[in-house]
Design a protein around this motif. Structure first.
Motif, PDB file in Angstrom:
ATOM      1  N   TYR A 221      65.584 -48.023 -35.595  1.00 43.19           N
ATOM      2  CA  TYR A 221      64.695 -48.687 -34.644  1.00 43.19           C
ATOM      3  C   TYR A 221      64.566 -47.900 -33.350  1.00 43.19           C
ATOM      4  O   TYR A 221      65.398 -47.047 -33.036  1.00 43.19           O
ATOM      5  CB  TYR A 221      65.165 -50.122 -34.358  1.00 43.19           C
ATOM      6  N   GLU A 222      63.497 -48.170 -32.637  1.00 43.66           N
ATOM      7  CA  GLU A 222      63.276 -47.532 -31.344  1.00 43.66           C
ATOM      8  C   GLU A 222      64.018 -48.311 -30.266  1.00 43.66           C
ATOM      9  O   GLU A 222      64.004 -49.540 -30.260  1.00 43.66           O
ATOM     10  CB  GLU A 222      61.778 -47.512 -31.004  1.00 43.66           C
ATOM     11  N   ALA A 223      64.646 -47.607 -29.369  1.00 45.32           N
ATOM     12  CA  ALA A 223      65.273 -48.264 -28.228  1.00 45.32           C
ATOM     13  C   ALA A 223      64.187 -48.670 -27.240  1.00 45.32           C
ATOM     14  O   ALA A 223      63.180 -47.974 -27.093  1.00 45.32           O
ATOM     15  CB  ALA A 223      66.271 -47.324 -27.569  1.00 45.32           C
ATOM     16  N   ASN A 224      64.381 -49.816 -26.574  1.00 43.89           N
ATOM     17  CA  ASN A 224      63.437 -50.239 -25.536  1.00 43.89           C
ATOM     18  C   ASN A 224      64.208 -50.767 -24.332  1.00 43.89           C
ATOM     19  O   ASN A 224      65.384 -50.424 -24.152  1.00 43.89           O
ATOM     20  CB  ASN A 224      62.447 -51.272 -26.092  1.00 43.89           C
ATOM     21  N   ASN A 225      63.583 -51.596 -23.514  1.00 41.78           N
ATOM     22  CA  ASN A 225      64.229 -52.066 -22.284  1.00 41.78           C
ATOM     23  C   ASN A 225      65.173 -53.239 -22.507  1.00 41.78           C
ATOM     24  O   ASN A 225      65.782 -53.733 -21.556  1.00 41.78           O
ATOM     25  CB  ASN A 225      63.155 -52.468 -21.263  1.00 41.78           C
ATOM     26  N   GLU A 226      65.290 -53.705 -23.741  1.00 41.95           N
ATOM     27  CA  GLU A 226      66.187 -54.820 -24.038  1.00 41.95           C
ATOM     28  C   GLU A 226      67.650 -54.376 -23.930  1.00 41.95           C
ATOM     29  O   GLU A 226      67.975 -53.190 -24.085  1.00 41.95           O
ATOM     30  CB  GLU A 226      65.926 -55.347 -25.451  1.00 41.95           C
TER      31      GLU A 226
ATOM     32  N   PRO B 218      61.150 -54.028 -30.886  1.00 41.66           N
ATOM     33  CA  PRO B 218      60.645 -52.650 -30.942  1.00 41.66           C
ATOM     34  C   PRO B 218      60.160 -52.285 -32.350  1.00 41.66           C
ATOM     35  O   PRO B 218      60.420 -52.993 -33.320  1.00 41.66           O
ATOM     36  CB  PRO B 218      61.876 -51.818 -30.570  1.00 41.66           C
ATOM     37  N   PHE B 219      59.459 -51.157 -32.452  1.00 48.26           N
ATOM     38  CA  PHE B 219      59.102 -50.638 -33.768  1.00 48.26           C
ATOM     39  C   PHE B 219      60.383 -50.284 -34.520  1.00 48.26           C
ATOM     40  O   PHE B 219      61.364 -49.848 -33.918  1.00 48.26           O
ATOM     41  CB  PHE B 219      58.225 -49.394 -33.642  1.00 48.26           C
ATOM     42  N   PHE B 220      60.351 -50.458 -35.831  1.00 50.17           N
ATOM     43  CA  PHE B 220      61.515 -50.109 -36.641  1.00 50.17           C
ATOM     44  C   PHE B 220      61.066 -49.744 -38.047  1.00 50.17           C
ATOM     45  O   PHE B 220      59.932 -49.996 -38.455  1.00 50.17           O
ATOM     46  CB  PHE B 220      62.516 -51.273 -36.690  1.00 50.17           C
ATOM     47  N   SER B 221      61.976 -49.125 -38.778  1.00 51.61           N
ATOM     48  CA  SER B 221      61.719 -48.758 -40.170  1.00 51.61           C
ATOM     49  C   SER B 221      62.898 -49.193 -41.024  1.00 51.61           C
ATOM     50  O   SER B 221      64.053 -48.957 -40.656  1.00 51.61           O
ATOM     51  CB  SER B 221      61.528 -47.240 -40.297  1.00 51.61           C
ATOM     52  N   ILE B 222      62.596 -49.860 -42.138  1.00 53.60           N
ATOM     53  CA  ILE B 222      63.626 -50.174 -43.127  1.00 53.60           C
ATOM     54  C   ILE B 222      63.589 -49.066 -44.177  1.00 53.60           C
ATOM     55  O   ILE B 222      62.529 -48.754 -44.720  1.00 53.60           O
ATOM     56  CB  ILE B 222      63.378 -51.528 -43.816  1.00 53.60           C
TER      57      ILE B 222
ATOM     58  N   LYS C 248      70.917 -48.448 -36.746  1.00 57.49           N
ATOM     59  CA  LYS C 248      71.029 -47.837 -35.424  1.00 57.49           C
ATOM     60  C   LYS C 248      69.652 -47.485 -34.870  1.00 57.49           C
ATOM     61  O   LYS C 248      68.672 -47.401 -35.616  1.00 57.49           O
ATOM     62  CB  LYS C 248      71.877 -46.552 -35.500  1.00 57.49           C
ATOM     63  N   SER C 249      69.619 -47.236 -33.574  1.00 57.13           N
ATOM     64  CA  SER C 249      68.404 -46.686 -32.964  1.00 57.13           C
ATOM     65  C   SER C 249      68.271 -45.237 -33.430  1.00 57.13           C
ATOM     66  O   SER C 249      69.251 -44.622 -33.886  1.00 57.13           O
ATOM     67  CB  SER C 249      68.486 -46.745 -31.440  1.00 57.13           C
ATOM     68  N   LEU C 250      67.083 -44.665 -33.300  1.00 62.57           N
ATOM     69  CA  LEU C 250      66.872 -43.287 -33.768  1.00 62.57           C
ATOM     70  C   LEU C 250      67.808 -42.294 -33.070  1.00 62.57           C
ATOM     71  O   LEU C 250      68.422 -41.454 -33.746  1.00 62.57           O
ATOM     72  CB  LEU C 250      65.402 -42.893 -33.574  1.00 62.57           C
ATOM     73  N   PRO C 251      67.965 -42.358 -31.739  1.00 56.66           N
ATOM     74  CA  PRO C 251      68.911 -41.428 -31.101  1.00 56.66           C
ATOM     75  C   PRO C 251      70.341 -41.615 -31.618  1.00 56.66           C
ATOM     76  O   PRO C 251      71.073 -40.633 -31.805  1.00 56.66           O
ATOM     77  CB  PRO C 251      68.807 -41.788 -29.607  1.00 56.66           C
ATOM     78  N   GLU C 252      70.738 -42.877 -31.857  1.00 58.59           N
ATOM     79  CA  GLU C 252      72.086 -43.133 -32.386  1.00 58.59           C
ATOM     80  C   GLU C 252      72.235 -42.582 -33.799  1.00 58.59           C
ATOM     81  O   GLU C 252      73.290 -42.070 -34.169  1.00 58.59           O
ATOM     82  CB  GLU C 252      72.377 -44.635 -32.362  1.00 58.59           C
ATOM     83  N   TRP C 253      71.165 -42.701 -34.593  1.00 64.06           N
ATOM     84  CA  TRP C 253      71.194 -42.140 -35.948  1.00 64.06           C
ATOM     85  C   TRP C 253      71.405 -40.628 -35.881  1.00 64.06           C
ATOM     86  O   TRP C 253      72.190 -40.055 -36.648  1.00 64.06           O
ATOM     87  CB  TRP C 253      69.884 -42.446 -36.681  1.00 64.06           C
TER      88      TRP C 253
END
Length: 487
Positions: free
Chosen positions: A237-242, A210-214, A283-288
């Protein structure tokens, strides 16, 4: 408006701002005769050859003179003439790297790619640019690196010492130097992450990345680093279907890889484990967002220290909109819950190292540094923290201390004289710290933020005491303006 020196501008200009469209794109089986006709018609100088939507070769004016004139006929295809593999730079690389690479490889043109390997343009070497650089060319040559070679990144980090000394000797603004050091560290970050992506990708942990940012935090996030900052980083990072567990495993492996590379290059592991290899900072953005909410709902001293560590962050790689999304959420929640007083409390023990009678307060507990002055943690940091708290209170989203000061000035929170004073304080202390780090390196000693005030000139001691006294007064003012609800 604060303007940086020409030397710093040179080292921080990006390739994307100097790209041209001086090329044509052809299929590898196209005839050289047809390609040359297109080149002439469109008045371009370089042919880029693609195969399956990927650049596989290049033909420059030099190639045309050396190969086409003597070897080609009407049935010769471009892939029989082209140079491969193609040397290139990325669009977010800095201009100095492109110039150094072209000099090193004796090239006049380099294609510019994005992260997917798509060509975006060309960067051209010209003699005017080289002439304009003057003696800075030596520094550029020293910092030019091979994309696949970690030794090149180590060279960039090592060369920072000589670059800093050279710039200090030329009276370049110390804050310009800190900005440049932060920029060069970001270059190392980006390259380390790209190498990590390649290595971890081979493990096939997940199918769709997925897209992500450091992000980098602290002084790196403010672009105010000195010569030996440790790592303060995270991943959004963005959550996806993984599978979420596999998704986190991929980013854990990515983090372990690039943080190890950074450590090898001279940007050491964070002793407090404030790194993306720690699941707290990955973490994923929602988790952040949930984690930020948790910190603020509990607002324990440790939770607020986490917020304090997180607040000054900057995206250095990947999809920056993820970082901006998190920043917006953090700011909204901080104001919604009115917890600024608790954030002040987490920083309360940080204070300027000046006593009641105007004496320096020196280290008494740390055996290695007894009798020394921690000019970062009891000098620049109390001032930076105070200015940040005012910035949060007044909803200022700028990240650098100077930008925050300018905004506070516009809002009449701080006067013109105060703004000038604190800017000069940061310049003065930054210069002392940088000079001290360079001197310790020359002596073969470990870099640190402790200085021996006895080695300062008498004038420097007097000026430093004036600045520390005012910073101490600023902390008291913040206590009244922001911490009063707590007290």
């Amino acid at each position: 408006m604060f303007k940086r020196s020409n030397t710093v501008e040179l080292f921080t200009k990006k390739v994307m701002d100097f790209m041209t469209d001086n090329y044509i794109l052809v299929n590898r089986k196209e005839l050289i005769k047809t390609s040359l006709e297109k080149l002439k018609e469109l008045k371009k100088s370089t042919i880029l050859i693609e195969d399956n939507n990927q650049i596989c070769g290049i033909i420059t004016e030099k190639d045309i003179l050396k190969r086409v004139v003597f070897k080609a006929n009407e049935q010769t295809s471009v892939d029989q003439i082209m140079t491969q593999p193609v040397k290139f730079v990325y669009n977010d690389d800095l201009l100095f790297h492109a110039v150094g690479k072209m000099r090193k490889l004796n090239l006049h043109h380099l294609p510019v790619f994005n992260m997917n390997g798509n060509v975006l343009g060309m960067i051209d070497m010209n003699t005017a640019l080289t002439a304009e650089l003057g003696d800075t060319i030596y520094q550029i040559d020293k910092m030019t690196y091979d994309e696949e070679d970690i030794m090149g990144l180590i060279k960039i980090k090592q060369q920072q010492i000589y670059l800093t000394e050279n710039m200090l000797n030329r009276n370049i603004d110390p804050l310009d130097i800190s900005y440049l050091l932060s920029f060069l560290n970001n270059v190392i970050y980006r390259r380390a992450i790209r190498l990590a992506e390649k290595r971890v990708g081979e493990k096939k942990i997940i199918k769709e990345i997925p897209f992500f940012s450091i992000i980098v935090m602290g002084s790196g996030g403010r672009m105010e680093s000195f010569l030996h900052p440790d790592q303060d980083n995270g991943i959004i990072y963005e959550a996806n279907n993984e599978d979420p567990k596999k998704l986190d495993l991929y980013f854990e492996e990515l983090a372990k890889d690039f943080t190890k590379t950074l450590d090898d290059c001279g940007i050491p592991f964070c002793k407090g484990n404030l790194m993306a290899s720690n699941s707290l900072w990955r973490k994923s953005l929602p988790e952040w967002k949930d984690q930020v909410n948790h910190f603020l709902d509990n607002h324990t001293p440790q939770d607020m220290r986490h917020i304090d560590m997180l607040y000054d962050f900057k995206s250095v790689y990947g999809k920056s909109v993820l970082a901006e999304n998190l920043r917006t959420h953090l700011n909204e929640k901080l104001h919604e819950k009115k917890l600024l007083k608790f954030l002040y409390f987490s920083e309360e023990e940080s204070d300027a190292a000046i006593g009641f009678f105007g004496q320096f307060i020196l280290e008494k507990k740390d055996k290695e540094n007894i009798g020394l002055l921690n000019l970062k943690h009891t000098g620049t940091l109390p001032m930076i923290e105070s200015i940040r708290l005012y910035a949060i209170k007044h909803k200022i989203t700028k990240t650098s201390t100077f930008e925050r000061l300018d905004e506070l000035n516009k809002l009449k929170v701080l006067s013109d004289d105060e703004i000038d004073f604190f800017k000069n304080a940061q310049r003065f202390m930054s210069k002392i710290l940088l000079k001290n780090q360079i001197e310790r390196t020359k002596q073969g000693l470990t870099m640190k933020n402790f200085i021996n005030p006895k080695l300062l000139l008498e004038r420097e001691k007097k000026v430093l005491k004036i600045y520390l006294k005012k910073i101490k007064e600023l902390k008291k003012r913040v206590r009244v303006d922001i911490g009063e609800e707590y007290f």
